[in-house]
Design a protein around this motif. Structure first.
Motif, PDB file in Angstrom:
ATOM      1  N   VAL A  97      -6.896   1.125  -1.793  1.00 26.88           N
ATOM      2  CA  VAL A  97      -7.757  -0.009  -1.478  1.00 26.88           C
ATOM      3  C   VAL A  97      -8.441  -0.527  -2.735  1.00 26.88           C
ATOM      4  O   VAL A  97      -9.037   0.248  -3.473  1.00 26.88           O
ATOM      5  CB  VAL A  97      -8.843   0.402  -0.456  1.00 26.88           C
ATOM      6  N   GLU A 125     -11.269  -3.182  -3.579  1.00 28.64           N
ATOM      7  CA  GLU A 125     -12.270  -4.089  -3.017  1.00 28.64           C
ATOM      8  C   GLU A 125     -12.559  -5.231  -3.990  1.00 28.64           C
ATOM      9  O   GLU A 125     -12.903  -4.984  -5.138  1.00 28.64           O
ATOM     10  CB  GLU A 125     -13.583  -3.332  -2.758  1.00 28.64           C
ATOM     11  N   THR A 174     -10.214  -7.946   0.188  1.00 28.18           N
ATOM     12  CA  THR A 174      -9.859  -6.558  -0.041  1.00 28.18           C
ATOM     13  C   THR A 174      -8.342  -6.474  -0.138  1.00 28.18           C
ATOM     14  O   THR A 174      -7.641  -6.933   0.765  1.00 28.18           O
ATOM     15  CB  THR A 174     -10.341  -5.673   1.124  1.00 28.18           C
ATOM     16  N   ARG A 223     -13.641 -10.556   7.198  1.00 26.80           N
ATOM     17  CA  ARG A 223     -13.276 -10.203   5.826  1.00 26.80           C
ATOM     18  C   ARG A 223     -11.788 -10.470   5.646  1.00 26.80           C
ATOM     19  O   ARG A 223     -11.014 -10.293   6.565  1.00 26.80           O
ATOM     20  CB  ARG A 223     -13.588  -8.734   5.586  1.00 26.80           C
ATOM     21  N   PHE A 229      -8.198  -9.653   4.063  1.00 27.76           N
ATOM     22  CA  PHE A 229      -7.419  -8.545   3.528  1.00 27.76           C
ATOM     23  C   PHE A 229      -6.056  -9.059   3.092  1.00 27.76           C
ATOM     24  O   PHE A 229      -5.480  -9.922   3.752  1.00 27.76           O
ATOM     25  CB  PHE A 229      -7.209  -7.474   4.604  1.00 27.76           C
TER      26      PHE A 229
END
Lengths: 76, 201
Positions: A23, A25, A30, A68, A70
Motif C-alpha cells: 500500500v 498512501e 491510495t 477515498r 484507490f
C-alpha cells in the motif's frame, strides 16, 4: 482494502503464497501495488485486461463508500 | 442449451467461499441468495443458477449498467475456474436487472434496425460484453433487410447494424479516452457562471 485485493488475487491465481499487496498512501489516492508469481500474471489481468478491469471496478465502488480513491497497479 | 452442468447445491458453497468475505471486505451492504435458474426469457438466456442480490447497497451494484454486479459475477466465475463458455450458465441479478436489460436491448435493436432500413446508414451500439451483444444479434436474427455484426476488439467490441447487402463493415467507434487520473473539474460549475456580468451588445 489491501485485504480485499489480496483475497481476490489469491482466489484467482495458482500460487496464492506469492500474492503480495503493497500500500502506498498518497494525498488524494491510495495506490495498491499487486505482485503475483510471473506465471500468474495472466490470471489477474485476464483476456484483454478484463479481470484487472473487474477488480478495479470493485475497488472503485468500495473506495466510494470510504470517500477515498484507490488505484490498483499490477506490477510485473 | 445442452443439459445442466451446475446445480445450486454444489455451486452455492463455492460461491459463498469467495463472495461472502469479498462483500464484507469491500463494505458492500448486500446479501444474496443462490437459486435454481428460471427461464424468464428462454430465447435470450437460460441460466442454471441465479444469484440474487438485495440490500441497501444494491444501487451501487447496479450503477453504470450494473458495472459492479457484472464485475462480481465475472470474478466469481474466474475464481471458481468456470470456463468462459459456461459463464452464462450462472447469472448474477438484482431487482430484475437482467430481464429489464434484455427488454431494453431488444427494443433498441429493433429501433436501430428501423433506422438503418430507412437511412441505410450503419448504426453503432456502445461497446458491450458478449452476452449483451448476443441479445442484439438474437433480436435481429429474423430481419431481412438489415443484419448485425460485432466489430472492434476487447473492451470496445460493439455491435453494428448495417444493411444486409453492405459488403465492408464499418470501423468500430472508439469511445473517448477516460480522463487522466489527476483531472479535476475546471472551476466551480454553477456559481461563477451566474456571477458573470451580462454581455453588452
Amino acid at each position: 482494502m489491501k485485504q480485499l485485493i489480496e483475497d481476490i488475487a489469491k482466489a484467482l491465481v495458482d500460487i496464492p503464497d506469492e500474492v503480495n499487496v503493497h500500500v502506498v498512501e498518497g494525498e488524494q489516492v491510495t495506490v495498491l501495488e499487486l505482485r503475483v508469481a510471473p506465471s500468474d500474471l495472466g490470471k489477474v489481468i485476464g483476456k484483454q485486461g478484463r479481470t484487472a478491469r473487474s477488480i478495479r471496478t470493485i475497488l472503485g465502488a468500495a473506495g466510494m463508500k470510504l470517500n477515498r480513491r484507490f488505484t490498483l497497479e499490477i506490477l510485473e | 442449451m445442452s443439459e445442466k452442468k451446475y446445480a445450486v447445491d454444489s455451486v452455492a458453497p463455492k460461491i459463498d467461499q469467495f463472495l461472502k468475505p469479498l462483500l464484507v471486505r469491500a463494505g458492500f451492504q448486500v446479501k444474496y441468495e443462490a437459486a435454481e435458474g428460471e427461464s424468464v426469457n428462454p430465447d435470450f438466456e437460460n441460466p442454471e443458477v441465479v444469484v440474487r442480490f438485495s440490500g441497501s447497497d444494491v444501487d451501487l451494484l447496479l450503477a453504470n449498467k450494473a458495472e459492479v454486479l457484472l464485475a462480481l459475477e465475472y470474478l466469481t466465475m474466474e475464481a471458481l475456474r468456470i470456463p468462459s463458455d459456461d459463464h452464462s450458465r450462472i447469472s448474477f441479478d438484482a431487482q430484475d436487472y437482467r430481464a429489464l436489460r434484455i427488454e431494453e436491448l431488444r427494443m433498441s435493436a429493433l429501433a436501430a434496425a428501423e433506422r438503418v432500413k430507412k437511412t441505410r446508414v450503419p448504426f453503432h451500439f456502445s461497446p458491450m460484453n458478449s452476452r449483451e451483444r448476443r441479445i442484439i444479434h438474437l433480436a435481429l436474427r429474423d430481419q431481412a433487410e438489415v443484419r448485425s455484426e460485432s466489430v472492434g476488439l476487447g473492451p470496445i467490441r460493439q455491435v453494428v447494424v448495417v444493411p444486409s447487402d453492405l459488403k465492408t463493415l464499418p470501423e468500430p467507434i472508439r469511445p473517448p479516452r477516460p480522463r487522466p487520473e489527476n483531472d479535476r473539474p475546471r472551476k466551480p460549475f454553477g456559481r461563477d457562471r451566474d456571477r458573470r456580468p451580462p454581455r453588452r451588445r
